[in-house]
Write a protein that holds these residues in place. Structure first.
Motif, mmCIF file in Angstrom:
data_model
loop_
_atom_site.group_PDB
_atom_site.id
_atom_site.type_symbol
_atom_site.label_atom_id
_atom_site.label_comp_id
_atom_site.label_asym_id
_atom_site.label_seq_id
_atom_site.Cartn_x
_atom_site.Cartn_y
_atom_site.Cartn_z
ATOM 1 N N ALA A 23 -22.782 -2.240 -3.427
ATOM 2 C CA ALA A 23 -21.742 -1.707 -2.744
ATOM 3 C C ALA A 23 -20.916 -1.020 -3.679
ATOM 4 C CB ALA A 23 -20.627 -2.769 -2.013
ATOM 5 N N ASN A 24 -20.215 -0.035 -3.025
ATOM 6 C CA ASN A 24 -19.237 0.902 -3.849
ATOM 7 C C ASN A 24 -18.024 0.318 -3.435
ATOM 8 O OD1 ASN A 24 -21.067 2.588 -5.407
ATOM 9 N ND2 ASN A 24 -20.838 4.135 -3.740
ATOM 10 N N VAL A 25 -16.950 -0.451 -4.484
ATOM 11 C CA VAL A 25 -15.730 -1.025 -4.365
ATOM 12 C C VAL A 25 -14.872 -0.293 -4.878
ATOM 13 C CG1 VAL A 25 -14.308 -2.999 -4.392
ATOM 14 C CG2 VAL A 25 -16.617 -3.311 -3.440
ATOM 15 N N GLY A 26 -13.697 0.437 -4.352
ATOM 16 C CA GLY A 26 -12.883 1.178 -5.396
ATOM 17 C C GLY A 26 -11.601 1.106 -4.493
ATOM 18 N N LEU A 27 -10.808 2.225 -4.834
ATOM 19 C CA LEU A 27 -9.414 2.675 -4.431
ATOM 20 C C LEU A 27 -9.052 3.914 -5.070
ATOM 21 C CD1 LEU A 27 -7.057 2.263 -6.802
ATOM 22 C CD2 LEU A 27 -7.612 -0.332 -6.895
ATOM 23 N N GLY A 28 -8.032 4.556 -4.030
ATOM 24 C CA GLY A 28 -7.621 5.854 -4.526
ATOM 25 C C GLY A 28 -5.807 5.486 -4.384
ATOM 26 N N ALA A 29 -5.407 6.124 -5.527
ATOM 27 C CA ALA A 29 -3.873 5.881 -5.331
ATOM 28 C C ALA A 29 -3.079 7.164 -6.135
ATOM 29 C CB ALA A 29 -3.513 4.630 -6.095
ATOM 30 N N ASP A 30 -1.894 7.283 -6.009
ATOM 31 C CA ASP A 30 -1.070 8.146 -6.743
ATOM 32 C C ASP A 30 -0.545 7.633 -8.023
ATOM 33 O OD1 ASP A 30 0.846 10.220 -7.440
ATOM 34 O OD2 ASP A 30 1.145 11.028 -5.511
ATOM 35 N N ARG A 31 -0.927 8.179 -9.293
ATOM 36 C CA ARG A 31 -0.598 7.603 -10.404
ATOM 37 C C ARG A 31 0.979 7.525 -10.544
ATOM 38 N NH1 ARG A 31 -3.841 5.459 -13.900
ATOM 39 N NH2 ARG A 31 -5.902 5.753 -14.080
ATOM 40 N N ARG A 32 1.691 8.490 -9.826
ATOM 41 C CA ARG A 32 3.000 8.597 -9.955
ATOM 42 C C ARG A 32 3.708 7.364 -9.477
ATOM 43 N NH1 ARG A 32 4.370 13.989 -6.958
ATOM 44 N NH2 ARG A 32 2.760 12.999 -5.586
ATOM 45 N N LEU A 33 3.099 6.621 -8.556
ATOM 46 C CA LEU A 33 3.381 5.393 -7.906
ATOM 47 C C LEU A 33 2.700 4.115 -8.197
ATOM 48 C CD1 LEU A 33 3.593 6.909 -4.129
ATOM 49 C CD2 LEU A 33 5.620 6.572 -5.898
ATOM 50 N N ALA A 34 1.598 4.321 -8.667
ATOM 51 C CA ALA A 34 0.593 3.185 -8.862
ATOM 52 C C ALA A 34 0.469 2.615 -10.191
ATOM 53 C CB ALA A 34 -0.734 3.427 -8.287
ATOM 54 N N GLY A 35 0.733 3.814 -11.136
ATOM 55 C CA GLY A 35 0.500 3.456 -12.525
ATOM 56 C C GLY A 35 -1.064 2.856 -12.689
ATOM 57 N N ASP A 36 -1.120 1.696 -13.077
ATOM 58 C CA ASP A 36 -2.564 1.187 -13.536
ATOM 59 C C ASP A 36 -3.303 1.130 -12.295
ATOM 60 O OD1 ASP A 36 -4.318 -0.279 -14.638
ATOM 61 O OD2 ASP A 36 -3.644 -2.160 -14.300
ATOM 62 N N LEU A 37 -4.553 1.347 -12.196
ATOM 63 C CA LEU A 37 -5.351 1.459 -10.973
ATOM 64 C C LEU A 37 -6.493 0.379 -11.367
ATOM 65 C CD1 LEU A 37 -6.539 5.068 -10.247
ATOM 66 C CD2 LEU A 37 -4.558 3.700 -9.480
ATOM 67 N N LYS A 38 -6.665 -0.178 -12.523
ATOM 68 C CA LYS A 38 -7.672 -1.429 -12.834
ATOM 69 C C LYS A 38 -7.256 -2.523 -12.167
ATOM 70 C CE LYS A 38 -10.138 -4.001 -16.611
ATOM 71 N NZ LYS A 38 -9.995 -4.035 -17.863
ATOM 72 N N ALA A 39 -6.066 -3.112 -12.204
ATOM 73 C CA ALA A 39 -5.413 -4.087 -11.772
ATOM 74 C C ALA A 39 -5.608 -4.545 -10.252
ATOM 75 C CB ALA A 39 -4.028 -4.781 -12.252
ATOM 76 N N PRO A 40 -5.167 -3.586 -9.515
ATOM 77 C CA PRO A 40 -5.388 -3.649 -8.151
ATOM 78 C C PRO A 40 -6.827 -3.754 -7.539
ATOM 79 C CG PRO A 40 -4.394 -1.393 -8.512
ATOM 80 C CD PRO A 40 -4.312 -2.282 -9.686
ATOM 81 N N LEU A 41 -7.785 -2.881 -8.327
ATOM 82 C CA LEU A 41 -9.245 -2.991 -7.983
ATOM 83 C C LEU A 41 -9.869 -4.363 -8.580
ATOM 84 C CD1 LEU A 41 -11.732 -1.613 -7.300
ATOM 85 C CD2 LEU A 41 -11.734 -0.621 -9.391
ATOM 86 N N GLU A 42 -9.210 -4.923 -9.729
ATOM 87 C CA GLU A 42 -9.906 -6.217 -10.063
ATOM 88 C C GLU A 42 -9.444 -7.223 -8.843
ATOM 89 O OE1 GLU A 42 -11.509 -7.303 -12.375
ATOM 90 O OE2 GLU A 42 -11.587 -5.482 -13.946
ATOM 91 N N ARG A 43 -8.132 -7.009 -8.490
ATOM 92 C CA ARG A 43 -7.793 -8.011 -7.151
ATOM 93 C C ARG A 43 -8.638 -7.874 -6.182
ATOM 94 N NH1 ARG A 43 -2.780 -7.031 -9.670
ATOM 95 N NH2 ARG A 43 -2.239 -5.160 -8.180
#
Length: 353
Positions: A201-221
């Motif tokens: 499976a492809n498990v991922g996320l998209g986010a606006d870096r101006r609001l999200a900052g780090d993308l790794k932590a929410p993907l790990e969760r």
């Protein structure tokens, strides 16, 4: 510096560029299509889902069929929608389209990058393997080089608004034929996803870096939650990421003798991130527009009008919904189901003015 001349120069050999090259070559035009990557289609930077309308293109790369979509709201409530589609091997998908372009007569060159444009002379400076530099003259240039288009930068056009994505490929623990979507303030400016691909499976996320900052932590969760629920395994088989344009159609779509297609044209859906189908459609129309322009002097602006007719309404709605959501991220409203229902295509609220 060596020099060459072609009717059409295509920059980028993703779905849009390959489709444009194939159509233009079938019309009898001399076509050079370049891509800076070592291997067409790699690295894969998308979730690899295409709608059923792409069936004839997807056949060489089909992995599995998708039946529906589960949209999970902040409260945990889940909406199941019929959302049939196809999961493809994206690298194979792109490579099959490029093969068709080559069979049609287009000249393909990989590991070849656009380094600059002599726009007044309709010439491109290309750098190939081992630093070889060439000046390629063209009558029409089709820019299919993604959301951070080098072509657009070379002619001084504004960059497109984008969000960033990050994705893991992980083993699936059981057969799966739905896509899962998570709508949450944890993914501001985007969403989380699971797209099944046979045994993985492809498990991922998209986010606006101006609001999200780090993308790794929410993907790990998200990954950890799916492991706990015994949906996926722990091993990360692959990692990827990229940018998705979210500002709507580029203005202008036609700049002198340059036509923009796919992500470079801003035709990706600003809410869902879907862009493969629109890349193929716009590429084919751009190739046809180039052929008609060179054969009978048809205005290239007809291509822009065609794309507006095809995509403007749905993209304008998505941009409006996106702007509405941007005012609510990281506020109490971002934790309400009602907010996300208005901002996601699975709910009727999305389509209400």
């Amino acid at each position: 510096m060596n020099a060459s001349a072609f009717d059409v120069l295509v920059v980028g050999l993703g779905p849009g560029g390959a489709s444009a090259a194939a159509v233009a070559a079938r019309a009898g035009l001399s076509v050079l299509a370049i891509d800076k990557r070592r291997t067409i289609g790699e690295p894969v930077q998308c979730a690899e889902f295409v709608p059923l309308t792409m069936g004839r293109y997807a056949k060489p790369a089909l992995v599995q069929r998708i039946a529906g979509m589960r949209s999970v709201l902040p409260s945990g409530a889940c909406e199941h929608s019929d959302f049939p589609g196809l999961m493809v091997d994206r690298a194979m998908f792109d490579q099959a389209l490029a093969t068709e372009a080559s069979r049609a007569g287009a000249m393909l060159r990989i590991q070849t990058a656009l380094k600059g444009l002599e726009h007044g002379q309709r010439a491109a400076i290309l750098r190939g393997p081992e630093g070889h530099v060439e000046r390629a003259h063209y009558k029409v240039l089709i820019a299919a080089d993604g959301p951070h288009s080098t072509v657009a930068r070379c002619v001084g056009l504004a960059p497109l608004k984008t969000v960033e994505t990050r994705q893991y490929q992980v083993p699936l623990q059981r057969p799966y034929d739905d896509t899962d979507i998570w709508l949450s303030d944890e993914f501001p400016g985007g969403y989380g996803w699971l797209f099944p691909r046979g045994p993985v499976a492809n498990v991922g996320l998209g986010a606006d870096r101006r609001l999200a900052g780090d993308l790794k932590a929410p993907l790990e969760r998200l990954h950890a939650t799916l492991m706990r629920d015994e949906v996926v395994g722990a091993e990360v088989l692959g990692r990827t990421g990229g940018s998705i344009p979210v500002g709507g159609i580029r203005v202008p779509l036609v700049h002198d003798s340059i036509l923009f297609v796919g992500d470079a044209a801003g035709l990706t859906h600003p809410i869902t991130g879907a862009g493969i189908a629109s890349a193929v459609v716009s590429g084919e129309r751009a190739g046809l527009a180039a052929a008609e322009f060179l054969a009978r002097g048809a205005a290239l602006d007809e291509y822009a009008a065609d794309m507006q007719d095809e995509f403007a309404e749905s993209l304008a709605r998505a941009v409006a919904r996106r702007e509405w959501l941007m005012e609510r991220w990281h506020t109490p409203a971002a934790h309400l189901d009602e907010t996300h229902k208005r901002g996601w295509i699975a709910f009727r609220e999305y389509f209400v003015r």
